[in-house]
Scaffold this active site. Sequence first.
Site, PDB file in Angstrom:
ATOM      1  CE  LYS A  13      44.888  33.799  26.992  1.00  0.00           C
ATOM      2  NZ  LYS A  13      45.565  34.655  28.080  1.00  0.00           N
ATOM      3  NE  ARG A  88      50.674  31.519  27.181  1.00  0.00           N
ATOM      4  CZ  ARG A  88      49.505  31.259  27.639  1.00  0.00           C
ATOM      5  NH1 ARG A  88      48.810  30.366  27.289  1.00  0.00           N
ATOM      6  NH2 ARG A  88      49.265  31.696  28.982  1.00  0.00           N
ATOM      7  NE  ARG A 127      43.553  34.311  37.110  1.00  0.00           N
ATOM      8  CZ  ARG A 127      43.924  34.012  35.905  1.00  0.00           C
ATOM      9  NH1 ARG A 127      43.486  34.398  34.995  1.00  0.00           N
ATOM     10  NH2 ARG A 127      45.100  33.635  35.864  1.00  0.00           N
ATOM     11  NE  ARG A 138      46.203  29.810  36.888  1.00  0.00           N
ATOM     12  CZ  ARG A 138      46.315  29.885  35.684  1.00  0.00           C
ATOM     13  NH1 ARG A 138      44.893  30.437  34.860  1.00  0.00           N
ATOM     14  NH2 ARG A 138      47.135  30.351  34.775  1.00  0.00           N
ATOM     15  NE  ARG A 149      50.803  33.250  34.522  1.00  0.00           N
ATOM     16  CZ  ARG A 149      49.592  33.335  34.804  1.00  0.00           C
ATOM     17  NH1 ARG A 149      49.550  33.820  36.330  1.00  0.00           N
ATOM     18  NH2 ARG A 149      48.402  33.300  34.030  1.00  0.00           N
TER      19      ARG A 149
HETATM   20  P1  AMP Z   1      46.982  29.664  30.825  1.00  0.00           P
HETATM   21  O1  AMP Z   1      46.004  29.192  31.691  1.00  0.00           O
HETATM   22  O2  AMP Z   1      46.715  30.037  29.470  1.00  0.00           O
HETATM   23  O3  AMP Z   1      47.502  31.284  31.669  1.00  0.00           O
HETATM   24  O4  AMP Z   1      48.394  28.874  31.224  1.00  0.00           O
HETATM   25  C1  AMP Z   1      48.800  28.623  32.232  1.00  0.00           C
HETATM   26  C2  AMP Z   1      50.478  28.061  31.913  1.00  0.00           C
HETATM   27  O5  AMP Z   1      50.342  26.907  31.109  1.00  0.00           O
HETATM   28  C3  AMP Z   1      51.220  29.037  31.274  1.00  0.00           C
HETATM   29  O6  AMP Z   1      51.774  30.025  32.027  1.00  0.00           O
HETATM   30  C4  AMP Z   1      52.369  28.425  30.367  1.00  0.00           C
HETATM   31  O7  AMP Z   1      53.238  27.671  31.470  1.00  0.00           O
HETATM   32  C5  AMP Z   1      51.440  27.002  30.077  1.00  0.00           C
HETATM   33  N1  AMP Z   1      50.942  27.290  28.785  1.00  0.00           N
HETATM   34  C6  AMP Z   1      49.735  27.467  28.343  1.00  0.00           C
HETATM   35  N2  AMP Z   1      49.529  27.511  26.928  1.00  0.00           N
HETATM   36  C7  AMP Z   1      50.742  27.254  26.375  1.00  0.00           C
HETATM   37  C8  AMP Z   1      51.300  27.359  25.244  1.00  0.00           C
HETATM   38  N3  AMP Z   1      50.504  27.782  24.404  1.00  0.00           N
HETATM   39  N4  AMP Z   1      52.696  27.497  25.006  1.00  0.00           N
HETATM   40  C9  AMP Z   1      53.504  27.205  26.326  1.00  0.00           C
HETATM   41  N5  AMP Z   1      53.051  26.923  27.433  1.00  0.00           N
HETATM   42  C10 AMP Z   1      51.619  27.420  27.754  1.00  0.00           C
END
Ligand code: AMP
Length: 204
Positions: A13, A88, A127, A138, A149
């Site tokens: 993404k 989400r 990654r 990360r 996740r």
């Molecule tokens: P990502 O980089 O999109 O994988 O996001 C990393 C982390 O940020 C996720 O595992 C969540 O803990 C938090 N996060 C990101 N976007 C959202 C969202 N729309 N709603 C809730 N938590 C989020």
Amino acid sequence: MRVVLLGPPGAGKGTQAQIIAGKLGVPAISTGDIFRANVSGQTELGRKAKVYMDAGDLVPDEITVAMVKGRLAEADATGGFLLDGFPRTIAQAEQLRSSLQDLGHGLDRVLELVVDEDELVRRLSGRRMLVDGQMVQRDDDKPETVRHRLKVYREQTAPLSGFYEGEGLLAPIDAIGSVEEVTSRAMRALGVHGDGEAGQPAAV
Ligand code: AMP
């Protein structure tokens, strides 16, 4: 154009969001990136979000929705945006729909990057990202957290496909292949030609 990019962790993404948003001339807005910037900047929002992020859980809707509303109100997002990692949950999708409706807007398309789960686990465990000149993993890409996740995605985020299909907005994109191949599938689904000019979106 107002576009949402859906897909499980590891589907690509972030990479696709940057490229597609560049081609569309709209900002790519990543909630994960905004949260990570707040964690590094040790802000109050970052302190609250970190607990959930480290556990691989979603940050509560009220915190996330308020943050996105603020970001969408910034000048660069008024003419369009590409959302990466938001919504989400169904509740987030409903809030997004009603805030856009209040502004007289709606989404044009929801792209869903589709990758099977074995491939996701392979991609996520390998990654790395660049921090202060060093390639690091990360914290939430550690194997235990990755599995959690993916479970959170299945339970809370995957239902968004049905939600957006019902709205006639969903375009599933096969996200296996080179970055360029996936981008061109996405651009076709958006009905955008190579020169960035918008045409009729491909039928879904
Ligand atoms: P990502 O980089 O999109 O994988 O996001 C990393 C982390 O940020 C996720 O595992 C969540 O803990 C938090 N996060 C990101 N976007 C959202 C969202 N729309 N709603 C809730 N938590 C989020």
